[in-house]
Write a protein that holds these residues in place. Structure first.
Motif, PDB file in Angstrom:
ATOM      1  N   ASP A 129       0.864  -1.176   0.000  1.00 34.34           N
ATOM      2  CA  ASP A 129       0.000   0.000   0.000  1.00 34.34           C
ATOM      3  C   ASP A 129       0.899   1.224   0.000  1.00 34.34           C
ATOM      4  N   SER A 130       0.373   2.305  -0.493  1.00 34.90           N
ATOM      5  CA  SER A 130       1.129   3.554  -0.497  1.00 34.90           C
ATOM      6  C   SER A 130       0.156   4.714  -0.596  1.00 34.90           C
ATOM      7  N   SER A 131       0.643   5.894  -0.237  1.00 36.44           N
ATOM      8  CA  SER A 131      -0.207   7.082  -0.345  1.00 36.44           C
ATOM      9  C   SER A 131      -0.490   7.418  -1.800  1.00 36.44           C
ATOM     10  N   LEU A 132       0.347   6.923  -2.708  1.00 38.04           N
ATOM     11  CA  LEU A 132       0.150   7.203  -4.132  1.00 38.04           C
ATOM     12  C   LEU A 132      -0.906   6.307  -4.752  1.00 38.04           C
ATOM     13  N   THR A 133      -0.820   4.997  -4.509  1.00 47.06           N
ATOM     14  CA  THR A 133      -1.701   4.049  -5.206  1.00 47.06           C
ATOM     15  C   THR A 133      -2.759   3.416  -4.320  1.00 47.06           C
ATOM     16  N   GLY A 134      -2.719   3.657  -3.018  1.00 45.05           N
ATOM     17  CA  GLY A 134      -3.721   3.070  -2.137  1.00 45.05           C
ATOM     18  C   GLY A 134      -3.365   1.646  -1.744  1.00 45.05           C
ATOM     19  N   ILE A 135      -4.394   0.882  -1.367  1.00 47.30           N
ATOM     20  CA  ILE A 135      -4.210  -0.452  -0.792  1.00 47.30           C
ATOM     21  C   ILE A 135      -4.422  -1.519  -1.860  1.00 47.30           C
ATOM     22  N   THR A 136      -3.467  -2.435  -1.967  1.00 43.89           N
ATOM     23  CA  THR A 136      -3.621  -3.617  -2.804  1.00 43.89           C
ATOM     24  C   THR A 136      -4.118  -4.755  -1.922  1.00 43.89           C
ATOM     25  N   ARG A 137      -5.077  -5.528  -2.450  1.00 45.23           N
ATOM     26  CA  ARG A 137      -5.804  -6.504  -1.628  1.00 45.23           C
ATOM     27  C   ARG A 137      -5.621  -7.930  -2.131  1.00 45.23           C
TER      28      ARG A 137
END
Length: 466
Positions: free
Chosen positions: A136-144
């Motif tokens: 997860d990152s502030s750039l791309t969000g959360i990967t699930r």
């Protein structure tokens, strides 16, 4: 169309060769999977549909003319967003990197795939600069995680692992600086392979230096071997690159493990493992014994090398952040900033002492492999945990810090290592077994993995083919 996205690279190539399937159809099938599932799992930082279709159409012309460009002409692939791709931004999961610059160079592995006609679908997600074991990152969000979207797929190559699990492309370039390919492979039920350091050329140099390996995340061992045939070549940009061996990694892939001396370490002698994970890994080890390998339960014998690893990890983070302006540093994740501050406090003597300890660990493993061809361990001591946290909240590691104890030692020693799916918990979550060989014995890892995979092939995530 949906079934096409599940085909392996070798299946696709056979169909292309026999003119039973077009490269455009295969690319459209992968893009359809992305359009169907990416909103739920967030595996991609960038999808370049127009360019992918244009490359697929050019590939189709080559196949129709009987003149494919190379071993992977028309095979859809993805690139982790830490590796350079010409024509697409490489933002490394960070707001500190601007997309408004010239992107005119491929990383060596990307070059090798594109030179041989592979079709680039896009860039997969990563944690910021790959600094942590979730994605997860502030750039791309959360990967699930595709098995349960409330859970993490691990990281930092989580996007690539999820893409592999869901058929969002066939071949997926990943990186591994401490377990970043093997961790998400274990948590998503795919095959993740970290070759010997230098086997796949890297450029530019990573801030973590010689911890940083370039590998693959795929559904089948054969696809990993196939990809290695393309990308395992020396590149003049990489000072550490190993010389070309002209090895065909698909040759003798079905050699089996009969007669191999295999060490099985359930916990390295110093870490705890979840009961279900331990049982599934032990059952997988028993399979190797049934395949006529000589299996012995034995620990490699080293002391927990986490302090050594932490020294290099923190120093790398400090080096990375020193290259940014104060404005750029301000938008970098707090956890990475804190790691860099720890690195800034390290002395030169501490760093050089860690280097000595690393060399000693490497020698210890070289001696170990004089007696054992392979080492088997759990890939992780746990299963996937909830998204939104950097590490699990479990009793396995009360400080919640050392939850990947089986992976990073082999970045320090630069050995080839793979994570292979070996079953599911009662809650339906994947578990991985790790296979490790001595340096340069990449093919041996693949042969052992293939022997197991022949008995227990990949299982699709529930609902992915619907």
């Amino acid at each position: 169309m949906s079934d096409i996205a599940d085909f392996s690279a070798s299946q696709l190539l056979s169909l292309y060769r026999d003119r039973q399937l077009s490269t455009v159809a295969a690319t459209k099938a992968a893009l359809e999977r992305i359009n169907t599932y990416n909103n739920s799992v967030n595996a991609f930082a960038i999808v370049d549909e127009n360019t992918a279709l244009a490359e697929a159409q050019a590939s189709e012309v080559r196949w129709l003319n009987g003149n494919p460009r190379g071993l992977v002409d028309g095979i859809p692939f993805t690139v982790k967003d830490l590796l350079l791709t010409k024509g697409l931004p490489t933002l490394r999961g960070s707001k500190a990197i601007t997309s408004h610059q010239s992107w005119e160079e491929n990383a060596p592995a990307v070059d090798r795939l594109r030179e041989q006609g592979a079709v680039l679908l896009g860039k997969t997600t990563t944690s910021e600069f790959g600094w942590k074991g979730v994605t997860d990152s502030s750039l791309t969000g959360i990967t699930r995680n595709p098995w349960n979207t409330d859970l993490t797929p691990g990281g930092s190559s989580g996007g690539a692992a999820v893409a592999a699990a869901l058929g969002m492309g066939t071949l997926h370039l990943a990186t591994d600086g401490g377990g970043s390919s093997r961790t998400p492979a274990a948590l998503t039920g795919v095959f993740g392979f970290k070759p010997t350091f230098g086997r796949v050329s890297g450029y530019p140099s990573a801030h973590t230096g010689s911890l940083f390996h370039i590998g693959v995340l795929v559904r089948t061992v054969t696809d990993a071997a196939f990809t290695l045939n393309v990308i395992a070549h020396s590149d003049v940009r990489d000072w550490y690159a190993l010389p070309d061996e002209k090895q065909d990694y698909t040759s003798d892939l079905d050699k089996g493990v009969a007669g191999l001396r295999i060490a099985y370490s359930p916990n390295f002698g110093y870490t705890e493992v979840d009961v279900e994970v331990a049982a599934l890994v032990k059952a997988a080890v028993d399979v190797f014994a049934k395949l006529d390998a000589i299996v012995e339960e034995v620990d490699p014998g080293f002391v927990n090398p986490r302090p050594i690893f932490q020294t290099f990890w923190q120093a790398g983070a400090a080096k990375l952040l020193r290259g940014f302006s104060p404005e750029q540093q301000a938008v970098i994740e707090e956890g990475l900033q804190a790691t860099a501050k720890e690195g800034d406090r390290l002395t030169l003597v501490e760093y050089l002492s860690a280097q000595d300890a690393r060399e000693a660990l490497g020698r210890e493993m070289q001696r170990f492999h004089q007696n054992y061809d392979l080492l088997l361990t759990p890939t992780l001591p746990i299963v996937a945990f909830p998204v939104g946290q950097n590490r699990p909240q479990s009793s396995i590691d009360p400080q919640h810090r050392d939850w990947t104890p089986f992976t990073y030692p082999f970045n320090l020693t630069q050995q080839p290592a793979a994570s292979l799916p070996c079953g599911f918990t009662k809650n339906g979550l994947p578990v991985g077994i790790q296979i490790v060989a001595a340096k340069y014995k990449d093919l041996l890892v693949l042969q052992a993995a293939k022997a197991y995979e022949n008995v227990f092939p990949f299982i699709m995530p529930l609902g992915a083919s619907n």
